[in-house]
Design a protein around this motif. Structure first.
Motif, PDB file in Angstrom:
ATOM      1  N   VAL A  97       2.367   1.756  -3.437  1.00  0.00           N
ATOM      2  CA  VAL A  97       1.400   2.289  -4.410  1.00  0.00           C
ATOM      3  C   VAL A  97       1.267   3.801  -4.238  1.00  0.00           C
ATOM      4  O   VAL A  97       1.307   4.556  -5.212  1.00  0.00           O
ATOM      5  CB  VAL A  97       0.034   1.595  -4.244  1.00  0.00           C
ATOM      6  CG1 VAL A  97      -1.028   2.273  -5.084  1.00  0.00           C
ATOM      7  CG2 VAL A  97       0.146   0.129  -4.637  1.00  0.00           C
ATOM      8  N   ALA A  98       1.152   4.242  -2.984  1.00  0.00           N
ATOM      9  CA  ALA A  98       1.031   5.674  -2.727  1.00  0.00           C
ATOM     10  C   ALA A  98       2.277   6.415  -3.206  1.00  0.00           C
ATOM     11  O   ALA A  98       2.197   7.505  -3.766  1.00  0.00           O
ATOM     12  CB  ALA A  98       0.803   5.924  -1.239  1.00  0.00           C
ATOM     13  N   ASN A 116      -3.967   6.507 -14.364  1.00  0.00           N
ATOM     14  CA  ASN A 116      -3.886   7.887 -14.869  1.00  0.00           C
ATOM     15  C   ASN A 116      -2.781   8.716 -14.227  1.00  0.00           C
ATOM     16  O   ASN A 116      -2.799   9.926 -14.294  1.00  0.00           O
ATOM     17  CB  ASN A 116      -5.244   8.580 -14.730  1.00  0.00           C
ATOM     18  CG  ASN A 116      -5.858   8.308 -13.379  1.00  0.00           C
ATOM     19  OD1 ASN A 116      -5.125   7.886 -12.465  1.00  0.00           O
ATOM     20  ND2 ASN A 116      -7.144   8.545 -13.231  1.00  0.00           N
ATOM     21  N   ASN A 119       0.823  -1.205   0.000  1.00  0.00           N
ATOM     22  CA  ASN A 119       0.000   0.000   0.000  1.00  0.00           C
ATOM     23  C   ASN A 119       0.856   1.254   0.000  1.00  0.00           C
ATOM     24  O   ASN A 119       0.540   2.239  -0.645  1.00  0.00           O
ATOM     25  CB  ASN A 119      -0.907   0.028   1.226  1.00  0.00           C
ATOM     26  CG  ASN A 119      -1.863  -1.140   1.220  1.00  0.00           C
ATOM     27  OD1 ASN A 119      -2.380  -1.494   0.171  1.00  0.00           O
ATOM     28  ND2 ASN A 119      -2.070  -1.753   2.366  1.00  0.00           N
ATOM     29  N   VAL A 120       1.949   1.194   0.768  1.00  0.00           N
ATOM     30  CA  VAL A 120       2.842   2.344   0.827  1.00  0.00           C
ATOM     31  C   VAL A 120       3.499   2.547  -0.530  1.00  0.00           C
ATOM     32  O   VAL A 120       3.589   3.664  -1.039  1.00  0.00           O
ATOM     33  CB  VAL A 120       3.907   2.113   1.918  1.00  0.00           C
ATOM     34  CG1 VAL A 120       4.862   3.280   1.979  1.00  0.00           C
ATOM     35  CG2 VAL A 120       3.249   1.897   3.265  1.00  0.00           C
ATOM     36  N   ALA A 139      -5.188  -5.264  -8.397  1.00  0.00           N
ATOM     37  CA  ALA A 139      -6.369  -4.401  -8.356  1.00  0.00           C
ATOM     38  C   ALA A 139      -5.998  -2.929  -8.282  1.00  0.00           C
ATOM     39  O   ALA A 139      -6.810  -2.057  -8.595  1.00  0.00           O
ATOM     40  CB  ALA A 139      -7.250  -4.784  -7.173  1.00  0.00           C
ATOM     41  N   GLU A 140      -4.773  -2.629  -7.860  1.00  0.00           N
ATOM     42  CA  GLU A 140      -4.367  -1.225  -7.719  1.00  0.00           C
ATOM     43  C   GLU A 140      -4.056  -0.578  -9.073  1.00  0.00           C
ATOM     44  O   GLU A 140      -3.882   0.627  -9.163  1.00  0.00           O
ATOM     45  CB  GLU A 140      -3.136  -1.104  -6.810  1.00  0.00           C
ATOM     46  CG  GLU A 140      -3.322  -1.628  -5.410  1.00  0.00           C
ATOM     47  CD  GLU A 140      -4.260  -0.774  -4.565  1.00  0.00           C
ATOM     48  OE1 GLU A 140      -4.516   0.382  -4.935  1.00  0.00           O
ATOM     49  OE2 GLU A 140      -4.749  -1.289  -3.540  1.00  0.00           O
ATOM     50  N   GLU A 176      -5.849   0.014 -11.592  1.00  0.00           N
ATOM     51  CA  GLU A 176      -6.897   0.961 -11.961  1.00  0.00           C
ATOM     52  C   GLU A 176      -6.589   2.365 -11.426  1.00  0.00           C
ATOM     53  O   GLU A 176      -6.698   3.357 -12.130  1.00  0.00           O
ATOM     54  CB  GLU A 176      -8.215   0.426 -11.380  1.00  0.00           C
ATOM     55  CG  GLU A 176      -9.443   1.183 -11.784  1.00  0.00           C
ATOM     56  CD  GLU A 176     -10.625   0.808 -10.889  1.00  0.00           C
ATOM     57  OE1 GLU A 176     -10.574  -0.276 -10.245  1.00  0.00           O
ATOM     58  OE2 GLU A 176     -11.560   1.602 -10.809  1.00  0.00           O
ATOM     59  N   GLY A 177      -6.179   2.432 -10.163  1.00  0.00           N
ATOM     60  CA  GLY A 177      -5.917   3.730  -9.551  1.00  0.00           C
ATOM     61  C   GLY A 177      -4.653   4.387 -10.077  1.00  0.00           C
ATOM     62  O   GLY A 177      -4.514   5.598 -10.051  1.00  0.00           O
TER      63      GLY A 177
END
Lengths: 319, 325, 570
Positions: C292-293, C316, C289-290, C309-310, C312-313
């Protein structure tokens, strides 16, 4: 654990020597004031009362929803709906959409409420029993017993609650039962102090002295005369205790140390939101559970505030 | 004053011992071989190959003896020599593990508690002075609402708003990748410290308000007013000073609570501190590591209580003569 | 480290300014430093008492720095005895050299320390010519003695290897005879300083491919000559310490391994005649999660294995590319062969609708597997166990399984790979009449359950041949393997009924080998000690500035083998 939602619990959560430093009745509602007209005071009492009623209605609604969950949703909480699929937004069939495993979120929020309520009430019931027994023993026997129990109480209170709970849950393994037992075993100090303090005051009171004089046995005095007199303050402590326990359970489940995953709990519903894509794009996955926790705790706090006002002897005297 | 502080420290020692005994006995009840966490892994690997040596080592370390008091005092002796044992997960000395994370947690705790005090106490005073005003109701309602919301929900909302949508602040971690400078650290500190501060400020507002009201309604304040003193002076000089003592108590009481908040905050913001370590230790059931964490937090909480006591002594000289006795 | 002390000072100073502003009884003023301070003002609002050296931001104008992360599994160590996670393997490829490397097709063998090599026809004797230019970080030459030391030490201390067993070194002729001694196995023959002949105990055509794996890297004899098996877990070299851990790879540790990762600097005048275009590598070990951010914030240039699944976010975020490929790890159900019989296992295989789960629960981000052992060919006569609940019920009825008993399915609570699909599996199994109890546990109690108490019928697992080949999955069935004891599954734990077939296949070549493998695949497919369900996709996200020979291998753990060819546009 310290109940920081309740200012009046403060007096009972302090180590003994420090109680003297507090003004008596700290946090009790201030009804009488130099600048307050009687009408405003009445208005304020009404306002407080109304909030307690609101709290009671909110909590009853939540309790009923959890109790009658099967009537409020056609979906079992762990049912995977393959025809809809995972991560779908709300629609007619799934009013709050589906989660990452294609389960109905509304159903999981409802059944998750059962977990929170069972833990909240179960843990508090357990520590009320422990705390009352220890408090009665300390207050009644006094001397060495009192000293020993109070020192033990100080020790438990100096440990950050969540940390100790994490340690104990790690030892016994995560499950609903272990969360209840652990919170129960660590939450009793406030109750014990309260019971003991009340008992010390009561012991000096005239009707107890009278009872002693006419030869009523100790046990009868303790159970028939003293215990009923401390039920009021105990109710207040218990109410705020439920709020704290609900928050603790959700924190533990959020950290993955509470209820085991397939089972629903508000805390582990929110855990999904640590994934950035869930947090930002699938708010229906976690916002409902967040609202549920806050509403429940808020309702319990409102009730606690109202109860305290109603029970505090000074408040009634002045009203 | 010195004697007073010394006495306070002496009183704390049995409490600290009590905490460690409870933790020690609880962890000994957990399944798993205690030998794994007490011996240098180098030595251990050698021992594992030879059951006879292993038994001898067990005896040498006293694992055949009762957990309490024998094993406990052995642990205590090691602690006094600065040896907290080895972590089974990282295979490093626990002193090293804790040492590398303690500064981050202290920083987060000190800054957030400081902010909580700076926010909570003034608001508490205002709400008390303006009792029953719209401002009072508004702030009080906000405080109850915040006290009813779990830390992790506030943290997630804060990340969503300030980091993801507004791009003002980083979502977590102590530093930007590859940087170690101070402005970067402060930039990363803002969000977790603010969330923790808000959470801790909420109860502080309610306590301060209650404490101020008590004092404001007392007779000497009425006397001061009737003597014609300016209201600001009455509140600043007379009321607030007297309300301060219970407030100090509350701040001290907030500390264990703040530790709990920090555990969750560190987890969400990936803040590399003791809270994260505690959750990891629990997941991996690393008993020596958990014992080390209990010890350090116990010391920190008691130290905070002692500082609060010194605070009373400064705020109210009568306290030094120990009114409890 | 350096910033810590001033940081605490500054924090206290910050506090005092905050308190000053709060002294005025306006709540707005007091909350200002808490939440509404804009990002850019953070350095500016630092109090004047902050030490001057903290003002200078790090300059990276001339240096190219690649910042990257991978999923967070990690052991803070670098010695082969404790090398068990992909992150460690990537680090080992950065700092050390193996005799040979493998190309991104996972088949072609490339030179590393050895410039040339030959294999005897019976796949038993291998000769390697080492690059005479090869040197360690401290300038000492890399010679045949280092190779002999590495192999001999491993053969002498096979039980020291806690994670991945170095079977190839143990199988050197005479390897079994030197356990516990300081003797060199007779299969190692030094021809000259840069030529070595290695003879194996039995033929193995997979030898070259397998020694390209990171765990077979060559150790410096002059540094580790007297190292005991016990010390290999904790010595400064073994823990990945800057200045202490020296290798012959293109990078050196510039910041030691810690729980948060490590940093590497490229060697100047590297002995392969070509320096890395990337000057520094910052390797973060952290939760996905970190990562990805940080990808979204531009703090990372490459993340290997982002949760699919990440994607998608991240789609863009400008400047980022995504590589979404079928992963090499296979999601599977492992059975406790003491509690279950073949018919029950087959019933479970028929009960699960794999295509439906992939489509509806995993969002299509996985590839169907035909319940074949990892790395094996899909032979025509393999039973694919297509979804058939009726057949499943029938088999269950014929099995010895007591329908009133609880079927305990254990899973690791911390891994979303397991928790997301476990409810679906439970539902399918309950539909055929099994009483399933999902037991999701944190790491420690989970491994207790699997390895010690043994109180389960099946557990969810994730593994495979890592795209390398059928022989890579031998460890799941081959009891000779020393590592991962919970995966040593065979008909009866302890009795290794497939070992012979695996050894025979390794010794054979061509059609003969294929015939053995075909039979082995059929046996495993029928007996089903584990059911292979699907391969979750791997999503790799990287900045478009990465170029040159940059590729992510199908077995992403080997992606850094050709890092010298990567480029990083400023």
């Amino acid at each position: 654990m310290t109940q920081l939602n309740d200012p009046s619990a403060l007096a009972t959560s302090l180590p003994e020597g420090e109680m003297a430093k507090l003004p008596v009745g700290l946090g009790a509602p201030q009804v009488v004031g130099y600048q307050v007209s009687p009408r405003r005071a009445a208005l304020r009492r009404f306002f407080r009362y109304r909030l307690a009623i609101v709290g009671l209605i909110m909590l009853s609604a939540i309790l009923l929803m959890a109790l009658f969950a099967p009537l409020l949703t056609p979906w079992p909480p762990n049912w995977v709906d393959f025809s809809t699929g995972a991560r779908q937004p709300p629609d007619a069939a799934h009013v709050l959409g589906t989660d990452v495993s294609a389960r109905d979120i509304w159903a999981r929020v409802l059944y998750g409420g059962r977990t929170s309520i069972i833990v909240g009430f179960g843990a508090v019931a357990l520590y009320l029993i422990i705390g009352t027994l220890l408090g009665l023993a300390a207050g009644y026997y006094g001397r060495f017993v009192d000293q020993a129990i109070m020192r033990f109480t100080d020790t438990i209170m100096a440990i950050p609650p969540l940390l100790l709970i994490i340690v104990f849950v790690a030892v016994v393994g995560p499950s609903i039962a272990s969360v209840i037992v652990v919170i129960g075993l660590l939450g009793w100090p406030v109750t014990a102090r309260l019971v003991r303090g009340q008992l010390l005051v009561l012991r000096e009171s005239e009707f107890i002295t009278a009872a002693h004089v006419v030869g009523v046995p100790d046990r009868t005095i303790l159970l028939r005369h003293m215990l009923p007199n401390i039920l009021g303050p105990l109710t207040v402590v218990a109410t705020f205790g439920v709020a704290t326990a609900v928050l603790l359970e959700s924190s533990l489940s959020f950290l993955g140390l509470g209820v085991r995953p397939p089972e629903a709990s508000w805390g582990n519903l929110i855990t999904e939101a640590v994934s950035p894509v869930v947090l930002t794009r699938l708010p229906w996955q976690w916002v409902p559970a967040a609202i549920a926790i806050t509403t429940t705790v808020l309702a319990v706090n409102f009730i606690g505030d109202g109860l305290r006002d109603a029970i505090d002897p000074r408040a009634t005297k002045r009203a | 004053m010195g004697a007073y502080i010394l006495r306070r420290i002496l009183i704390s020692i049995p409490v600290l011992l009590g905490i460690t005994i409870i933790g020690f006995v609880a962890l000994k009840l957990s399944p798993g071989d205690p030998l794994l966490t007490s011996v240098n892994p180098e030595v251990l690997a050698n021992l594992m190959a030879n059951p006879a040596l292993l038994e001898a080592e067990r005896r040498k370390l006293g694992f055949d003896q009762p957990v309490f008091p024998n094993q406990y005092f052995r642990w205590l002796g090691n602690v006094l020599q600065g040896d907290l044992g080895f972590s089974i997960t990282s295979r490093r000395p626990i002193v090293h593990e804790i040492g590398s994370r303690l500064p981050q947690t202290l920083l987060l705790m000190i800054v957030s508690l400081g902010m909580a005090i700076c926010i909570g106490i003034p608001i508490g005073v205002i709400t008390a002075v303006r009792q029953y005003s719209k401002l009072d109701y508004g702030l009080n309602a906000t405080a109850i609402f915040l006290a009813s919301t779990p830390v992790f929900v506030l943290a997630l909302i804060a990340i969503y708003v300030f980091a993801v949508n507004l791009h003002l602040l980083p979502t977590g971690q102590v530093h930007t990748v590859g940087r170690t400078d101070l402005p970067d650290l402060l930039h990363h500190l803002i969000l977790p410290a603010s969330v923790l501060a808000v959470v801790n400020a909420a109860p502080l507002v309610r306590y301060t308000r209650a404490s101020m009201l008590e004092v404001l309604n007392s007779e000497y304040v009425t006397t001061a007013r009737s003597k014609g003193l300016v209201e600001r002076r009455v509140i600043g000089r007379h009321a607030f000073r007297n309300a301060l003592i219970p407030i100090i108590t509350i701040v001290a009481l907030l500390i264990p609570e703040a530790v709990a908040g920090a555990v969750i905050t560190e987890q969400i913001f990936a803040w590399n501190g003791m809270g994260q370590l505690a959750v990891k230790a629990a997941g991996a059931r690393d008993p020596s590591l958990m014992m080390g964490i209990i010890l350090i937090t116990g010391v920190a909480v008691l130290a905070a209580n002692i500082i609060a006591d010194i605070g009373y002594a400064v705020a109210d000289p009568r306290v030094r003569y120990d009114p409890a006795k | 480290m350096r910033a810590r002390f001033p940081a605490v000072l500054a924090a206290i100073a910050l506090l005092s300014t905050a308190c000053q502003s709060a002294a005025s009884p306006s709540p707005q003023a007091s909350s200002a430093p808490a939440s509404s301070a804009p990002a850019s003002s953070a350095p500016a609002s630092a109090p004047p008492s902050a030490p001057p050296e903290s003002v200078a931001p790090p300059s990276d104008d001339a240096k190219t720095v690649l910042r990257f992360a991978r999923i967070s599994d990690f052991l803070p160590s670098i010695h082969p005895v404790d090398l068990g996670t992909g992150n460690q393997e990537l680090m080992a490829d950065i700092v050390f050299s193996t005799l040979v490397d493998v190309d991104s097709d996972e088949v072609t063998i490339l030179p590393d320390l050895a410039t040339e090599w030959t294999a005897s026809e019976d796949a038993t004797t291998y000769t390697f010519n080492l690059n005479p230019a090869a040197v360690w970080s401290d300038g000492e030459p890399v010679t045949v003695d280092d190779v002999i030391f590495t192999i001999a030490w491993s053969a002498q201390n096979p039980t020291a290897f806690k994670q991945i067993p170095v079977d190839m070194w143990v199988n050197v002729k005479g390897g079994a005879g030197v356990v516990g001694t300081t003797n060199v196995p007779e299969g190692l023959k030094k021809i000259d300083d840069h030529t070595i002949e290695i003879t194996l105990e039995r033929p193995d055509a997979t030898f070259l491919r397998r020694i390209a794996g990171a765990v077979y890297y060559i150790l410096p004899e002059h540094k580790l000559k007297d190292l005991t098996a016990e010390e290999a877990l904790t010595c400064a070299f073994c823990l990945g310490t800057a200045g202490e851990t020296i290798g012959s790879g293109p990078f050196d540790f510039s910041e030691s391994i810690s729980a948060g990762g490590a940093t590497f600097t490229a060697k100047k005048d590297y002995w392969k005649g070509k320096d890395s275009e990337i000057d520094e590598l910052v390797y973060k070990i952290q939760e996905s999660n970190v990562s990805v951010a940080q990808l979204a914030a531009g703090e990372l240039d490459l993340v290997i294995r982002v949760p699919p699944a990440e994607g998608e976010g991240l789609a863009n975020v400008p400047g980022l590319k995504q590589l979404n490929v079928p992963g090499v790890g296979i999601f599977n159900i492992n059975f406790n062969n003491n509690n279950t019989d073949k018919l029950l296992r087959q019933a479970v295989a028929y009960a699960i609708n794999r295509p439906e789960t992939i489509e509806q629960v995993l969002g299509g981000l996985a590839t169907l597997n035909y319940t074949i052992p990892p790395g094996f060919k899909v032979y025509d006569d393999i039973n694919k166990y297509d979804f058939d609940p009726e057949k499943a019920k029938e088999l269950l009825g014929q099995s010895t399984w007591d329908p009133n008993k609880t079927f305990r399915l254990a899973l690791l609570a911390e891994d979303p790979n397991f928790t997301v699909t476990a409810p679906a599996l439970q539902q399918y199994l309950e539909a055929i009449g099994l009483k399933v109890e999902l037991t999701a546990l944190p790491t420690a109690p989970y491994s207790d359950l699997i390895q010690k108490t043994n109180d389960f019928e099946a557990f969810l697992s994730f593994g495979g041949s890592e795209g390398v080949g059928w022989y890579q999955s031998a460890i799941y069935y081959d009891c000779a393997g020393l590592g991962s004891s919970q995966l040593k599954l065979s008909e009866d734990r302890g009795e290794c009924i497939y070992t012979e077939q695996f050894e025979a296949a390794a010794a054979a070549t061509g059609d003969a080998q294929d015939e053995i493998l075909h039979q082995l695949a059929l046996d495993l497919n029928d007996n089903l000690p584990e059911i292979y369900l699907w391969q979750p996709n791997y999503l790799h996200v990287y900045t478009e500035r990465l170029g040159g020979g940059f590729t992510i291998y199908p077995n992403e753990r080997e992606s850094f083998q050709k890092i010298l060819d990567w480029t990083y546009a400023p």
